[in-house]
Design a protein around this motif. Structure first.
Motif, PDB file in Angstrom:
ATOM      1  N   PRO A  85     -48.161  21.517  -7.706  1.00 29.52           N
ATOM      2  CA  PRO A  85     -47.786  20.225  -8.156  1.00 29.52           C
ATOM      3  C   PRO A  85     -46.374  20.451  -8.797  1.00 29.52           C
ATOM      4  CG  PRO A  85     -49.856  20.428  -8.805  1.00 29.52           C
ATOM      5  CD  PRO A  85     -49.631  21.725  -8.196  1.00 29.52           C
ATOM      6  N   LEU A  86     -46.310  21.400  -9.621  1.00 28.47           N
ATOM      7  CA  LEU A  86     -45.029  21.679 -10.283  1.00 28.47           C
ATOM      8  C   LEU A  86     -43.834  21.839  -9.226  1.00 28.47           C
ATOM      9  CD1 LEU A  86     -43.018  22.172 -12.781  1.00 28.47           C
ATOM     10  CD2 LEU A  86     -43.900  24.549 -12.723  1.00 28.47           C
ATOM     11  N   ASN A  87     -44.122  22.488  -8.158  1.00 33.72           N
ATOM     12  CA  ASN A  87     -42.905  22.972  -7.313  1.00 33.72           C
ATOM     13  C   ASN A  87     -42.650  21.317  -6.274  1.00 33.72           C
ATOM     14  OD1 ASN A  87     -42.699  25.458  -7.998  1.00 33.72           O
ATOM     15  ND2 ASN A  87     -44.236  26.128  -6.473  1.00 33.72           N
ATOM     16  N   LYS A  88     -43.783  20.790  -6.275  1.00 36.96           N
ATOM     17  CA  LYS A  88     -43.667  19.299  -5.441  1.00 36.96           C
ATOM     18  C   LYS A  88     -42.562  18.349  -6.142  1.00 36.96           C
ATOM     19  CE  LYS A  88     -46.102  15.788  -3.357  1.00 36.96           C
ATOM     20  NZ  LYS A  88     -47.399  14.997  -2.977  1.00 36.96           N
ATOM     21  N   PHE A  89     -42.949  18.414  -7.686  1.00 41.39           N
ATOM     22  CA  PHE A  89     -42.165  17.594  -8.475  1.00 41.39           C
ATOM     23  C   PHE A  89     -40.875  17.981  -8.632  1.00 41.39           C
ATOM     24  CE2 PHE A  89     -41.498  16.466 -13.064  1.00 41.39           C
ATOM     25  CZ  PHE A  89     -41.020  14.970 -12.842  1.00 41.39           C
ATOM     26  N   THR A  90     -40.861  19.284  -8.697  1.00 37.26           N
ATOM     27  CA  THR A  90     -39.427  19.972  -8.601  1.00 37.26           C
ATOM     28  C   THR A  90     -38.434  19.325  -7.522  1.00 37.26           C
ATOM     29  OG1 THR A  90     -40.009  21.769 -10.019  1.00 37.26           O
ATOM     30  CG2 THR A  90     -38.057  22.075  -8.836  1.00 37.26           C
ATOM     31  N   ASP A  91     -38.688  19.504  -6.329  1.00 34.26           N
ATOM     32  CA  ASP A  91     -38.190  19.061  -5.080  1.00 34.26           C
ATOM     33  C   ASP A  91     -37.929  17.554  -5.320  1.00 34.26           C
ATOM     34  OD1 ASP A  91     -38.151  21.534  -4.077  1.00 34.26           O
ATOM     35  OD2 ASP A  91     -39.996  21.294  -2.784  1.00 34.26           O
ATOM     36  N   GLN A  92     -38.718  16.886  -5.799  1.00 34.28           N
ATOM     37  CA  GLN A  92     -38.563  15.560  -5.727  1.00 34.28           C
ATOM     38  C   GLN A  92     -37.322  15.062  -6.787  1.00 34.28           C
ATOM     39  OE1 GLN A  92     -42.097  13.976  -7.148  1.00 34.28           O
ATOM     40  NE2 GLN A  92     -43.196  13.436  -4.810  1.00 34.28           N
ATOM     41  N   LEU A  93     -37.133  15.886  -7.774  1.00 34.79           N
ATOM     42  CA  LEU A  93     -36.091  15.713  -9.101  1.00 34.79           C
ATOM     43  C   LEU A  93     -34.744  16.271  -8.179  1.00 34.79           C
ATOM     44  CD1 LEU A  93     -37.525  17.182 -12.133  1.00 34.79           C
ATOM     45  CD2 LEU A  93     -37.261  14.624 -11.794  1.00 34.79           C
ATOM     46  N   ARG A  94     -34.867  17.313  -7.430  1.00 32.36           N
ATOM     47  CA  ARG A  94     -33.711  17.612  -6.847  1.00 32.36           C
ATOM     48  C   ARG A  94     -33.272  16.755  -5.936  1.00 32.36           C
ATOM     49  NH1 ARG A  94     -36.793  23.247  -5.946  1.00 32.36           N
ATOM     50  NH2 ARG A  94     -35.611  24.611  -7.331  1.00 32.36           N
ATOM     51  N   GLN A  95     -33.882  16.022  -5.357  1.00 28.90           N
ATOM     52  CA  GLN A  95     -33.379  14.921  -4.251  1.00 28.90           C
ATOM     53  C   GLN A  95     -33.059  13.829  -5.026  1.00 28.90           C
ATOM     54  OE1 GLN A  95     -36.701  13.420  -1.742  1.00 28.90           O
ATOM     55  NE2 GLN A  95     -35.349  12.442  -0.528  1.00 28.90           N
ATOM     56  N   GLU A  96     -33.765  13.441  -6.044  1.00 33.16           N
ATOM     57  CA  GLU A  96     -32.869  12.227  -6.955  1.00 33.16           C
ATOM     58  C   GLU A  96     -31.600  12.580  -7.372  1.00 33.16           C
ATOM     59  OE1 GLU A  96     -33.559   8.513  -8.121  1.00 33.16           O
ATOM     60  OE2 GLU A  96     -35.017   9.560  -7.309  1.00 33.16           O
ATOM     61  N   LEU A  97     -31.504  13.826  -7.952  1.00 34.93           N
ATOM     62  CA  LEU A  97     -30.170  14.081  -8.575  1.00 34.93           C
ATOM     63  C   LEU A  97     -29.178  14.183  -7.465  1.00 34.93           C
ATOM     64  CD1 LEU A  97     -31.926  14.941 -11.173  1.00 34.93           C
ATOM     65  CD2 LEU A  97     -30.161  16.731 -11.557  1.00 34.93           C
ATOM     66  N   SER A  98     -29.306  14.747  -6.367  1.00 33.10           N
ATOM     67  CA  SER A  98     -28.430  14.828  -5.237  1.00 33.10           C
ATOM     68  C   SER A  98     -28.193  13.237  -5.008  1.00 33.10           C
ATOM     69  CB  SER A  98     -29.016  15.884  -3.865  1.00 33.10           C
ATOM     70  OG  SER A  98     -29.439  16.996  -4.351  1.00 33.10           O
ATOM     71  N   GLN A  99     -29.003  12.439  -4.952  1.00 34.26           N
ATOM     72  CA  GLN A  99     -28.600  11.167  -4.327  1.00 34.26           C
ATOM     73  C   GLN A  99     -27.634  10.654  -5.716  1.00 34.26           C
ATOM     74  OE1 GLN A  99     -32.395   9.317  -3.887  1.00 34.26           O
ATOM     75  NE2 GLN A  99     -32.747   9.864  -2.035  1.00 34.26           N
ATOM     76  N   TYR A 100     -27.726  11.015  -6.896  1.00 37.32           N
ATOM     77  CA  TYR A 100     -26.849  10.333  -7.656  1.00 37.32           C
ATOM     78  C   TYR A 100     -25.535  11.075  -7.707  1.00 37.32           C
ATOM     79  CZ  TYR A 100     -26.172   8.181 -12.330  1.00 37.32           C
ATOM     80  OH  TYR A 100     -26.010   7.580 -13.395  1.00 37.32           O
ATOM     81  N   GLY A 101     -25.479  11.850  -6.845  1.00 40.67           N
ATOM     82  CA  GLY A 101     -23.978  12.539  -6.786  1.00 40.67           C
ATOM     83  C   GLY A 101     -23.876  13.913  -7.178  1.00 40.67           C
TER      84      GLY A 101
END
Length: 581
Positions: free
Chosen positions: A391-407
């Motif tokens: 779960p921690l790694n899955k959540f981490t990847d979701q955060l990475r995608q979110e920050l990338s979309q924010y530029g």
């Protein structure tokens, strides 16, 4: 896994038996190694460079054998053949003996600055053939690439003892003061000139030059008359060069790791002392260490390790008797094995060739190999597990995608750093939670914050167009008393923005965006004034969710900006990822 090339006919001669390729492959499998390829020099050259280049090359059949990375005793034909003969029951495990020391090596205190340790040995009355001499040199090469870590931890020097006189001296001197004729060179040069020459010649030792090139002092070994034996870890001297006619070999091993130095020395002695006038006997050397301690090397004594009969049988799903287990261990050179008074514990004498034996599980593994993996019982697993992402790694990847979309651009930085990076440069006091390294001269601790890596990256990319927005989601390491290893990983998110305006509103907006994406309701999330000294007073805040602090953000303090030699104001956000799970 290291791959060892041995000539098939030479190996079969030592084994006193010929095998088909399929039979030998099966023997290798039974012993826990693998026959990777059957080839020849001509076949290899034909594949790589074509038939024209292979013309005249040897057609002798060569076996390429993959061995476990921690079985240093199998890095040459001698070791493989000896181990297989014992495994097949044709030989008893060899007993390695020492002769009393007649030579002395004196290490000066200053060598502690560059390469602290030296251990030595002598192989007396050795008789080389062209093949065994080539294997002696090749073993050193294999060790250098394996346990020696390309000579960074350990380096080996072998010399014709008849050309030098004891006592020997291990010193550290400025490179311009070291003068000698290096191996395969024709004129005397100092160390600085030698390094330039080796670089120009594109020598085989060129990759090792950076190990000591920037040091103010270079390690050097002299004999009684001031003649150079070697410049570790780079090159030996031409004067003490080994030849096939050499009968007495002086071995010196210098290292930054004393344990690995002894493993390397013991391996060489075990493999090639069989060719000495008294087989399997090595002459010791008195060593006066750089710390003032007096030792005698090599130490070829065995050490004891234990495993219980019940443990071996439980893991392997077998019902072996103590005598059966001890017989199997003998095949793996763990001999003699004795049953203790409790009737359950087996104690084995571990020879110097088996430095891979550390725990009871290693003994159990050798029992499994000797018993035969294909002979083990095939049983249904007692538990049924379904694989899934943590779960921690899955959540981490979701955060990475979110920050990338924010530029923001993701970067990955080193997990090791200096104390100054994590504390004084960030205006923080050492709190005793950092995990310190005991064997590194470059780094001091495992990072306790992701911010130093991001700031170093920003320093090296100051020429990039602004604003510069980067982030990292990764682990920091903190001491703890909650587990047996005394430390734990903690997943953190850190983002920064460098711009002419400082980017405070950018990181604040990023925090709000993350909270919205995570479904954190406004009444659960708030910010309060922070006292974190890394950030500028009045422009810093702590983030809270459900009353629990989860992060901090704000303008970095000017002293932090200056410490990392940056020329733009920077804002940063640090967030505890695990707090949201």
């Amino acid at each position: 896994m290291p791959t060892v090339s041995v000539e098939r006919d030479q190996l079969f001669e030592v084994l006193e038996q010929k095998y088909t390729d399929e039979e030998f492959a099966q023997l290798c499998f039974d012993f826990g190694i693998e026959l990777d390829d059957v080839t020849s020099e001509k076949e290899e050259l034909t594949k790589e460079k074509g038939e024209a280049a292979a013309k005249g090359a040897s057609e002798t059949v060569v076996y390429k054998i993959d061995i476990p990375a921690n079985r240093y005793d199998l890095l040459c034909l001698e070791g493989i053949a000896s181990a297989l003969r014992v495994f097949l029951g044709r030989d008893e495990p060899p007993v390695y003996r020492v002769a009393p020391p007649a030579l002395t090596m004196n290490a000066k205190p200053e060598v502690a600055q560059v390469r602290s340790h030296v251990v030595c040995a002598v192989l007396r009355g050795i008789k080389f053939t062209p093949d065994s001499f080539a294997r002696f040199i090749e073993l050193q090469t294999k060790l250098h690439k394996n346990i020696c870590r390309e000579r960074t931890l350990v380096s080996i020097g072998t010399h014709d003892l008849s050309t030098v006189e004891q006592p020997f001296s291990y010193e550290a001197r400025p490179p311009q003061d070291i003068k000698f004729v290096a191996l395969d060179q024709t004129k005397e040069t100092n160390a600085t000139e030698l390094f330039a020459l080796l670089t120009e010649q594109n020598s085989s030792v060129k990759p090792y030059l950076p190990i000591i090139q920037d040091e103010p002092l270079y390690p050097i070994i002299y004999d009684k008359k001031g003649r150079v034996l070697s410049l570790p870890p780079i090159i030996n001297s031409e004067h003490s060069k080994l030849r096939m006619s050499t009968t007495d070999v002086f071995i010196e091993v210098t290292a930054t790791d004393f344990t690995k130095a002894n493993i390397v020395l013991n391996t060489i002695c075990a493999m090639f002392s069989r060719y000495c006038s008294t087989p399997f006997t090595t002459e010791q050397v008195n060593v006066n260490t750089s710390s003032g301690e007096k030792i005698v090397t090599p130490d070829l004594s065995t050490f004891q390790s234990t495993a219980t009969v019940s443990y071996v049988n439980d893991v392997l799903e077998l019902k072996l008797s103590p005598d059966e287990i001890m017989a199997l261990l003998r095949k793996m050179m763990l001999h003699p094995a004795k049953l203790q008074e409790d009737g359950n514990t087996i104690c084995v004498d571990v020879p110097i060739t088996r430095s891979d034996i550390l725990h009871a599980c290693d003994i159990m593994e050798d029992v499994a190999i000797a018993y035969g993996y294909n002979n083990l019982n095939i049983v249904t697993p007692k538990t049924l597990c379904v694989g899934m992402r943590q779960p921690l790694n899955k959540f981490t990847d979701q955060l990475r995608q979110e920050l990338s979309q924010y530029g923001f651009w993701e970067i990955v930085t080193l997990s090791l750093c200096s104390k100054a990076d994590c504390f004084s440069k960030l205006r923080q006091k050492e709190d005793g939670r950092a995990v310190e390294l005991g064997n590194s001269t470059t780094y001091e601790i495992a990072r306790t914050s992701l911010l130093p890596g991001l700031l170093k990256n920003l320093f090296y990319n100051k020429a990039a167009p602004i604003p510069i927005k980067t982030f990292e989601v990764s682990d920091v390491v903190l001491q703890t008393t909650e587990n047996d290893v005394g430390a734990r990983n903690k997943r953190m998110l850190t983002a920064l923005c460098a711009s002419t305006s400082g980017g405070f509103e950018v990181v604040h907006g990023l925090l709000d965006r993350i909270m919205v994406s995570l479904g954190v309701a406004p009444d659960r999330y708030c910010i309060r004034e922070s006292a974190n000294e890394t950030y500028f007073p009045g422009r810093r805040a702590d983030a809270f969710v459900d009353g629990k602090k989860v992060g901090v953000f704000g303008f970095l303090h000017p002293e932090v900006i200056q410490a990392y030699q940056l020329d733009l104001p920077v804002s940063a956000l640090e967030l505890d990822v695990e707090a949201f799970l």
